[in-house]
Design a protein around this motif. Structure first.
Motif, PDB file in Angstrom:
ATOM      1  N   ARG A  62       0.944  -1.059  -0.197  1.00  0.00           N
ATOM      2  CA  ARG A  62       0.060   0.118  -0.035  1.00  0.00           C
ATOM      3  C   ARG A  62       0.781   1.243  -0.181  1.00  0.00           C
ATOM      4  O   ARG A  62       0.161   2.405   0.103  1.00  0.00           O
ATOM      5  CB  ARG A  62      -0.745  -0.059   1.269  1.00  0.00           C
ATOM      6  CG  ARG A  62      -1.774  -1.173   1.324  1.00  0.00           C
ATOM      7  CD  ARG A  62      -2.926  -0.998   0.083  1.00  0.00           C
ATOM      8  NE  ARG A  62      -4.106  -2.122  -0.011  1.00  0.00           N
ATOM      9  CZ  ARG A  62      -3.977  -2.978  -0.813  1.00  0.00           C
ATOM     10  NH1 ARG A  62      -2.959  -3.403  -1.296  1.00  0.00           N
ATOM     11  NH2 ARG A  62      -5.249  -3.949  -0.565  1.00  0.00           N
TER      12      ARG A  62
ATOM     13  N   ARG B  17       1.334   8.605   4.049  1.00  0.00           N
ATOM     14  CA  ARG B  17       0.169   7.620   3.836  1.00  0.00           C
ATOM     15  C   ARG B  17      -0.075   7.110   5.154  1.00  0.00           C
ATOM     16  O   ARG B  17      -0.928   5.943   5.326  1.00  0.00           O
ATOM     17  CB  ARG B  17       0.948   6.532   2.991  1.00  0.00           C
ATOM     18  CG  ARG B  17       1.323   6.743   1.669  1.00  0.00           C
ATOM     19  CD  ARG B  17       0.342   6.878   0.614  1.00  0.00           C
ATOM     20  NE  ARG B  17      -0.330   5.556   0.553  1.00  0.00           N
ATOM     21  CZ  ARG B  17      -1.567   5.412  -0.041  1.00  0.00           C
ATOM     22  NH1 ARG B  17      -2.012   6.281  -0.655  1.00  0.00           N
ATOM     23  NH2 ARG B  17      -2.022   4.047  -0.216  1.00  0.00           N
TER      24      ARG B  17
ATOM     25  N   ASP C  43      -6.988   1.366   0.340  1.00  0.00           N
ATOM     26  CA  ASP C  43      -6.074   2.132   0.039  1.00  0.00           C
ATOM     27  C   ASP C  43      -4.993   2.307   1.255  1.00  0.00           C
ATOM     28  O   ASP C  43      -3.717   2.336   1.167  1.00  0.00           O
ATOM     29  CB  ASP C  43      -6.367   3.446  -0.559  1.00  0.00           C
ATOM     30  CG  ASP C  43      -7.103   3.481  -2.131  1.00  0.00           C
ATOM     31  OD1 ASP C  43      -7.011   2.354  -2.596  1.00  0.00           O
ATOM     32  OD2 ASP C  43      -7.679   4.114  -2.343  1.00  0.00           O
ATOM     33  N   ASN C  44      -5.646   2.571   2.337  1.00  0.00           N
ATOM     34  CA  ASN C  44      -4.650   2.621   3.440  1.00  0.00           C
ATOM     35  C   ASN C  44      -5.043   1.949   4.710  1.00  0.00           C
ATOM     36  O   ASN C  44      -5.384   2.584   5.825  1.00  0.00           O
ATOM     37  CB  ASN C  44      -4.753   4.208   3.874  1.00  0.00           C
ATOM     38  CG  ASN C  44      -3.677   4.519   4.562  1.00  0.00           C
ATOM     39  OD1 ASN C  44      -2.627   3.842   5.031  1.00  0.00           O
ATOM     40  ND2 ASN C  44      -3.192   6.008   4.807  1.00  0.00           N
TER      41      ASN C  44
END
Length: 724
Positions: free
Chosen positions: A374, A390, A403-404
């Motif tokens: 990721r 991130r 996504d995270n």
């Protein structure tokens, strides 16, 4: 509610519950009281909507109703939802209907105080509960608290007025469509906070998401994300921990003079009419809301992902050593976390030594693989470089679980204030201090375990002096290299003391570990298995690797086999040596041991212990160190260890040395030669010593063996380029 539709849906949900690979773990269901209940539950997935009502129904045997978004109540599906006990959050007279069902105790209710799914798990901001979502932020809803207060308000009001046959009681019964005051539940409503935690969280493309994409057009991205996340949970076998908290009592909140005055006011007023005590009820609702929000999130089940994500995010440096991160989480899991009143995932209740050895349960590897995938970290050798941006949760709300997920994991435990303080403290410590603390912790645990076993099994005349049996550490000025020494079967650390002294004089740190079941009496050894010995070796490795930059491991006889075993799992070990490893035992009695061990266990089961033959006499070469009785079960475990080791020998890649006595009366040299040939190392050496003894680390000729080992250690260390 249509009871047939409700039961039919229950069967469908039960089928889904049973077919899913998810593992449900219910905690403290005894906290569920009798009488009407509002369950307040955290909302992270659709699974809470579909599966949790079934869980509650199986526990209470009472219909379970819930609120659902108004956008779902369209067409035939909306009609179906109404039949099975779902109520639109925008339905007219919604609150009045809920209060009515609670007054009569005809159904329990599930309410999500966040008001929606909180996909990023961000519910704390500046110490207060604030719900973040795609459209902004808002505080948690007080709806559950307000409904509970209103239910208790009208329960008391109707029963109190009915006791004097006041007309207002009849009007209220008619208002709520209740036939008789006898239908009013005597027990007050209670709020039960519930936390649902998931581990591991891995959103992946799966068969359900592929089918949805192939069968449906223009699927909203939000829906695809939900199928990927929640489909993966169901199909891959996620752990779902459901904690039921202590019920929140509502009665005491009503026992306030301005509220009681309105409760027993004989004047008529409508359900939604303003009353003088409204502001007091609102204040009580806020307090109750904060109480159940604290209870819900205080029951979060803490897991490895939470700890790795939180420490990774909190550490101030961008460049982080992999082992440094693992050691910090080890400290959290083994010391600080167990001092605090937090709920731990069952995997954290177990021994955590694998975090600082081979990570054989892949708790760290799976987390880091996800973080790399990721873009949260990049890898360069044994260093991690984190992408700070991130690690924040500031990205598309509806895709954040894909996504995270690392930010989601860290957010999940933010409400646990005590845990956050511990994470911050351990994340800020210098690396050298963390290493030292891990080493000290392991050494104290090892020493404590020895003292406990020695006291428990001590037998006058049979137990050797503590100086013979206790593990020991030899320190040195340089921390460049350390050696883990492992004694043999039925022996004790004193067996390798002379070699330890020699290596210590050559500048090495040395730790001589005590294998489980050794250094006490044979009865202790009879209760142990070879995995217990392996865990002892891992503790020793953790001590040496935390003290020194480079680690070599070696051992005598069975200890040599254990040294090769750990070397097959930890490629960063600089070198491994085995002296007389017992690949093939000369004593023909060894071939009979597995059958005797099985026979002994069978006799124990049928309570014929008087026929057991548990021990055989041992003619020890060093009776001041070795046991004089050999447990049959122990020989069987030794055989199993060597069988397992043969398949692992090709995995060894570091420099290796095998030393064998030519006339060894215990270990067949042909067996140790075969073992040597299977070792996968490019740099390896087989040394034959001209001796008729097995115990060549002590007594005549041992100096030559020590020199071989010392030279090998220096050579292996020069070849080692792997940083620790």
């Amino acid at each position: 509610m249509n009871k047939f539709a409700f039961r039919t849906t229950g069967l469908l949900v039960k089928a889904l519950y049973n077919l899913s690979k998810a593992r449900f773990h219910l905690h403290d269901p005894e906290n569920i009281p009798d009488g009407p209940i509002i369950f307040v539950v955290n909302h992270f997935t659709r699974l809470e909507t579909f599966l949790f009502p079934y869980v509650v129904y199986t526990l209470t045997k009472k219909p379970v109703w819930s609120l659902a978004s108004a956008e779902l109540f369209r067409g035939a599906f909306g009609e179906y939802l109404e039949k099975v006990g779902a109520l639109s959050n925008k339905a007219p007279n919604r609150d009045q209907l809920i209060v009515k069902t609670l007054l009569t105790d005809e159904a329990n209710w599930i309410i999500f105080p966040e008001g929606r799914m909180v996909k990023n798990k961000k519910i704390i901001e500046k110490g207060k509960f604030i719900i973040s979502y795609a459209g902004g932020k808002h505080p948690p809803h007080t709806g559950a608290a307000t409904l509970a207060l209103r239910t208790e308000f009208y329960r008391r009001r109707i029963l109190g007025l009915a006791a004097t046959d006041h007309a207002e009681a009849l009007r209220l019964l008619e208002l709520f469509q209740i036939e008789d005051k006898k239908d009013i539940e005597k027990q007050p409503v209670k709020i039960v906070p519930v936390n649902i935690s998931y581990y591991p969280l891995r959103a992946r493309e799966n068969i359900l998401s592929k089918m949805a994409v192939s069968l449906m057009r223009n699927i909203p991205e939000r829906v695809i994300e939900e199928i990927m996340t929640e489909g993966s949970m169901l199909l891959s076998g996620v752990d779902i921990d459901i904690h039921f908290g202590v019920p929140i009592d509502i009665q005491s909140s009503i026992d306030m003079k301005p509220i009681r005055k309105d409760v027993y006011n004989q004047a008529s007023f409508g359900f939604d009419d303003p009353i003088p005590s409204k502001k007091y009820l609102h204040r009580k609702a806020l307090r109750i809301m904060n109480a159940y929000m604290s209870a819900i999130y205080g029951m979060t089940t803490v897991n490895h992902d939470h700890l790795f994500a939180s420490v990774l995010r909190t550490m101030p440096r961008r460049r982080i050593g992999e082992m440094d991160l693992r050691r910090r989480v080890y400290l959290l899991a083994n010391t600080e976390l167990k001092k605090k009143t937090v709920y731990m995932h069952r995997s954290l209740e177990e021994n955590q030594i694998s975090l600082i050895t081979d990570d054989r349960f892949r708790k760290f590897s799976d987390f880091i693989d996800l973080a790399v995938e990721r873009g949260v970290v990049t890898r360069d050798g044994r260093w991690l470089f984190k992408n700070v941006s991130r690690l924040s949760s500031g990205m598309d709300f509806n895709r954040i679980r894909i996504d995270n997920p690392i930010a989601v994991m860290a957010n999940d435990v933010e409400p646990l204030a005590d845990l956050q303080r511990l994470i911050k403290r351990i994340s800020m410590l210098p690396g050298w201090w963390v290493r030292r603390r891990v080493a000290d912790l392991l050494q104290k645990q090892d020493a404590s375990e020895f003292e406990r076993d020695y006291a428990l099994f001590f037998q006058p005349g049979e137990s050797k002096p503590k100086a013979v049996c206790a593990p020991f550490l030899l320190k040195n000025r340089s921390r460049n290299a350390g050696v883990l020494l492992i004694h043999g079967y039925m022996a004790a650390p004193a067996e390798v003391k002379a070699l330890a002294g020699y290596l210590g004089r050559k500048g090495f740190w040395v730790y001589a570990v005590r294998l489980a079941g050794h250094g006490t009496v044979p009865e202790d050894l009879a209760q142990k298995t070879y995995p217990d010995w392996i865990r002892s070796v891992e503790v020793g490795y953790g001590i040496v690797s935390s003290h020194c930059r480079n680690v070599l491991v070696g051992g005598f006889s069975a200890g040599g086999g254990l040294a090769l075993e750990i070397a097959s799992r930890i490629p960063s070990i600089a070198g491994v040596f085995a002296v007389g490893p017992p690949a093939r035992l000369r004593n023909p009695f060894a071939k009979l041991v597995p059958g005797l061990d099985v026979l002994n266990k069978s006799l124990q089961k049928v309570k014929m212990g008087n026929l057991l033959k548990k021990f055989v006499e041992n003619h020890a070469e060093h009776p001041d160190i070795n046991y004089l009785r050999n447990p049959i079960s122990g020989v069987h475990q030794l055989e199993r260890l060597m069988e397992m080791l043969h398949d692992r020998l090709p995995l060894i890649g570091m420099p290796a040395l095998v030393i064998q006595s030519q006339g060894d009366p215990v270990v067949d040299p042909l067996g140790s030669k075969e073992l040597f040939e299977k070792i996968g190392s490019v740099e390896k050496e087989y040394r034959m010593v001209d001796s008729e003894r097995h115990g060549i680390l002590l007594g005549p000729g041992s100096e030559e063996v020590h020199r071989f080992i010392g030279g090998f250690c220096r050579h292996a260390l020069n070849l080692s380029t792997i940083p620790q």
